[in-house]
Structure formats: structure tokens, C-alpha cells
Design a protein around this motif. Structure first.
Motif, PDB file in Angstrom:
ATOM      1  N   ASN A  73       3.324   7.433  -5.235  1.00 52.37           N
ATOM      2  CA  ASN A  73       3.180   6.577  -3.710  1.00 52.37           C
ATOM      3  C   ASN A  73       2.581   4.955  -3.203  1.00 52.37           C
ATOM      4  N   THR A  74       2.346   4.096  -4.189  1.00 57.19           N
ATOM      5  CA  THR A  74       2.227   2.588  -4.009  1.00 57.19           C
ATOM      6  C   THR A  74       3.331   2.191  -3.982  1.00 57.19           C
ATOM      7  N   ASP A 121       0.265   4.774 -10.501  1.00 59.69           N
ATOM      8  CA  ASP A 121       0.251   4.935  -9.753  1.00 59.69           C
ATOM      9  C   ASP A 121      -0.748   6.406  -9.362  1.00 59.69           C
ATOM     10  N   ARG A 122      -1.356   5.640 -10.703  1.00 54.74           N
ATOM     11  CA  ARG A 122      -3.056   7.093 -10.173  1.00 54.74           C
ATOM     12  C   ARG A 122      -4.013   5.865 -10.179  1.00 54.74           C
ATOM     13  N   MET A 123      -3.747   4.730 -10.819  1.00 57.99           N
ATOM     14  CA  MET A 123      -5.131   4.116 -10.575  1.00 57.99           C
ATOM     15  C   MET A 123      -5.292   2.595  -9.638  1.00 57.99           C
ATOM     16  N   HIS A 124      -5.372   3.410  -8.415  1.00 55.14           N
ATOM     17  CA  HIS A 124      -5.586   3.154  -6.927  1.00 55.14           C
ATOM     18  C   HIS A 124      -5.210   1.005  -6.876  1.00 55.14           C
ATOM     19  N   CYS A 125      -3.813   0.949  -7.038  1.00 55.27           N
ATOM     20  CA  CYS A 125      -3.445  -0.813  -7.203  1.00 55.27           C
ATOM     21  C   CYS A 125      -2.575  -0.545  -6.006  1.00 55.27           C
ATOM     22  N   SER A 126      -2.803  -1.445  -4.907  1.00 59.15           N
ATOM     23  CA  SER A 126      -2.369  -1.519  -3.838  1.00 59.15           C
ATOM     24  C   SER A 126      -0.619  -1.884  -3.894  1.00 59.15           C
ATOM     25  N   LYS A 130      -6.471  -5.351  -2.590  1.00 56.54           N
ATOM     26  CA  LYS A 130      -6.981  -4.811  -3.335  1.00 56.54           C
ATOM     27  C   LYS A 130      -7.118  -5.448  -5.050  1.00 56.54           C
ATOM     28  N   ARG A 131      -5.476  -4.592  -5.295  1.00 55.00           N
ATOM     29  CA  ARG A 131      -5.685  -4.963  -7.081  1.00 55.00           C
ATOM     30  C   ARG A 131      -3.796  -5.204  -6.702  1.00 55.00           C
TER      31      ARG A 131
END
Length: 405
Positions: A227-228, A192-197, A139-140
Motif C-alpha cells: 500500500n506504500t 509496508d506495515r511500518m508507516h513509511c511514506s 514523514k519516513r
């Protein structure tokens, strides 16, 4: 003071070359440093750089000298170079024309690389089992690199070509220099906190020293914390860094990383069209199959066949009805006979029926008296006979059990 001589570029370079060549200190120099950018030309000449943490100098090793030396150094090797300093006039480049070359063991950069690599490898940081998969439809996509230079341009060009509307997020950071490791670690933690895929960590090619920031343990630990999923794209295809080992996937180049992380819009459309065609074919097949089944049973549902099937079913229903009536009638007759038999037995056992034959029923307090011994003088009893019921009082009685009314 105004310049009083005008020279061409060639004249300037030639003049500098002559000055350097006349300096007796530079005619025979010994310089130590680490080998970098080692390239063996098809002509047999060797080109490389010699560097320390603060500076770099080019070196040229003629083919004949290299044959006498007997080895080609590896990037990162500590070397002692003997030769003459000079200026290559056509390019205006300061260099050392090498006459002798000695190995001095692993360079500092290579030793640090191996130290970090061994430590992280012992911790299991390179194990394939812990690698996170790269999503097929992100998604990102987060990009961590310098905001200037060709790397970012290459990644954006590839990503927009493959998926024009892909959501791309850049976190600019220095990719070399004293503060680069801290900036890269900060960028990884933030992204890692910016909701990247998926994250792409990238920089272009360079010397061993230029890429050394990606061997820094701080950067490696930041990648491990993510985690990404992280895709590393550091330098050229032949360059390997610690970041490549700890990343979830290594891409040979930044452009290749963009290819890997960005789905192809046209391929997705083609895939959807293929699914649509497949579903249409399956639907048409099912329609043909069901139509065939309907055509097979249709003769049984119309005309004489249907009338005949209804008549046969009606006959079976009538036969079943007759059988059911006969069965119920038989059960009713059998039940009626059994009821009569039970009624006769119950009638014969009815104590009131004995009154019709001249017997009497004695009761005390509504309870039948079966034994005279239970009666005593003064008891009020009821005597039920065929004609009705009378009451009496027990007057006295003898020891022989006879009672008098």
C-alpha cells in the motif's frame, strides 16, 4: 611443506599464463552460456562475460574476429563460444580469447524474464493508472537493500544532504543469491506495515544474473501488495528488471531515488520565505488599498461635510416623522368613522332596543320564542318589557294557535 621459490606478482601471472597456454585441452574449447556485461570498446574489441547459473568466465573478442562474426550479442543471449583459454597476465584474469561465436537463442534467464513480464503485463500490473504518487513531503522513508556496500552509503549521503533530519528506516536484505527473493519479499511486506511514506528498493549494478532476483515473480508480487508507494532503483540506468515495471516509480540509480524521495530542506526554506514575502506584499497592498478608501471617505465623515450630512438626514427624518403622524391620524379618523357606522347598524339590529318602543320579548328557558306554536299549556315563559321582566304560565290554547296566559 615450505615454499622454496619466491616470485613477483608478474612472474606468478606469467607462469600461470604459460601453463594454461600449454594445456592442449584449453587451446581449443567450446563453451556455452549466457552473454552478460556486453561492452563494445571504441577500439572495436568486444568484452563480455559468459555465464551459467553457477559460474562466470570473461571473454575477449578481438575487433577482427568480431567483424567476421557480424553481430554484437545482447545480454541474456545463449551463445556457443569457440576459442582458447588464457590468463591475461597484467590483471591475472582467466579468460577466453574468442575465435568464433554462435547464437543459440534466448538464454534461460531471458526466457524467465519474458515469461514473468508477459504474465504480469496481462494482469495489468504495469498500468500507469494503478501507480501510487510519490509524496512530496514524506514523514519516513524506508530503504530495502544490502546493509553493506556503496548503495546504502549513496542513499544516506544524498538523503542527509537534502534533508538532514529526515526519518530513514533500513530493512537489510540480500540482493542476490538463492534466498534473496524471499528476503526481499519479506522486507517489502514488513516495511509496508511500518508507516513509511515511501519505500526505496535498491541495489547497485551487476550482471544480468546478479540482477535476476529482481525479475523474480515473488518480489514482483510483494511490490504489488504494498500500500506504500515503492521506488525501484536497480542497477545502472540502462538496466531494467520486472521490479522496475511493477514499482510505482523507477529511478535510474539509487542516488537518483534518494533525490526523488527526499525533499530539499533548503528549497523548502526558500519556498517558505517566498510565501512569507508574497503574503507581506499582499498585506501591504491591502493596507494601501484600504487606506486609500478611508482617505477617500474621510472628508465625508468630518467637519462641515459631516455636519451637513447630519442636518440633511435630520431633515429627512423629520419629514418622514410628519408624514407618518399624518398617515396614522388619517387612518385613525377613518377607523373612528367606520366604527360609528358599524355601531349604529348594530344598535338598530339589537332586539333589546325594540323594547323601548313598546314591544316585548318572550323567552322560554332563556331562549327567545319566535313562534307561538312551540308553546303548550303549562309552559313557564319570561316576558321582557321596557320596564323589566315578568314570568307567566301558559294556561291553554286553541287549534287556531292562540295561547292563553
Amino acid at each position: 611443506m615450505a615454499a622454496n621459490i619466491t616470485m613477483t606478482v608478474s612472474q606468478l601471472n606469467e607462469y600461470a599464463a604459460k601453463l594454461i597456454s600449454r594445456d592442449f585441452l584449453l587451446k581449443d574449447v567450446r563453451v556455452s552460456g549466457e552473454a552478460a556485461n556486453v561492452k563494445l570498446h571504441s577500439s572495436g574489441h568486444l568484452y563480455m562475460s559468459l555465464q551459467d547459473p553457477d559460474a562466470t568466465v570473461r571473454c575477449f573478442v578481438p575487433a577482427g574476429v568480431l567483424a567476421d562474426i557480424g553481430f554484437v550479442p545482447d545480454n541474456g543471449e545463449k551463445l556457443l563460444v569457440t576459442g582458447a583459454a588464457s590468463v591475461y597476465a597484467p590483471g591475472g584474469q582467466f579468460q577466453i580469447v574468442v575465435r568464433g561465436l554462435e547464437r543459440k537463442g534466448e538464454g534461460e534467464l531471458m526466457r524467465e524474464f519474458m515469461r514473468v513480464k508477459r504474465r504480469l503485463e496481462a494482469e495489468g500490473a504495469f498500468d500507469e493508472a494503478i501507480k501510487k504518487p510519490i509524496p512530496a513531503l514524506p514523514k519516513r522513508i524506508g530503504i530495502i537493500t544490502s546493509e553493506t556496500g556503496a548503495v546504502l552509503h549513496d542513499i544516506l549521503t544524498v538523503a542527509r544532504r537534502r534533508f538532514p533530519k529526515m526519518n530513514l528506516l533500513l530493512y537489510p536484505a540480500r540482493v542476490q543469491g538463492a534466498h534473496a527473493a524471499g528476503e526481499l519479499a519479506e522486507a517489502l511486506d514488513a516495511m509496508d506495515r511500518m508507516h513509511c511514506s515511501v519505500l526505496i528498493l535498491a541495489r547497485g549494478g551487476g550482471s544480468v544474473e546478479d540482477l535476476s532476483v529482481f525479475n523474480d515473480e515473488t518480489v514482483a508480487r510483494a511490490i504489488m501488495r504494498c500500500n506504500t508507494p515503492v521506488v525501484s532503483a536497480i542497477g545502472h540506468e540502462t538496466d531494467y528488471t520486472i521490479a522496475d515495471f511493477v514499482a510505482d516509480l523507477r529511478a535510474p540509480t539509487p542516488s537518483a531515488a534518494a533525490e526523488i524521495c527526499t525533499p530539499s530542506y533548503s528549497d523548502l526554506i526558500d519556498g517558505l520565505q517566498l510565501y512569507e514575502e508574497t503574503l507581506s506584499e499582499l498585506a501591504a497592498y491591502q493596507l494601501r488599498l484600504q487606506r486609500g478608501r478611508l482617505e477617500h471617505v474621510l472628508p465625508w465623515l468630518t467637519g462641515e461635510a459631516m455636519t451637513r450630512r447630519i442636518a440633511q438626514a435630520s431633515e429627512r427624518l423629520s419629514a418622514c416623522s410628519r408624514q407618518l403622524v399624518a398617515l396614522v391620524d388619517g387612518h385613525m379618523r377613518s377607523a373612528a368613522g367606520a366604527l360609528r357606522e358599524h355601531d349604529a347598524v348594530l344598535s338598530s339590529l339589537n332586539p333589546l332596543a325594540m323594547l323601548e318602543r313598546g314591544y316585548a320579548l318572550v323567552e322560554k328557558d332563556g331562549i327567545a320564542v319566535a313562534d307561538a306554536d312551540v308553546l303548550k299549556a303549562g309552559d313557564i315563559i319570561s316576558i321582557r318589557m321596557r320596564g323589566g321582566k315578568v314570568s307567566a304560565m301558559i294556561r291553554d290554547g286553541g287549534n287556531n294557535g292562540e295561547q292563553k296566559l
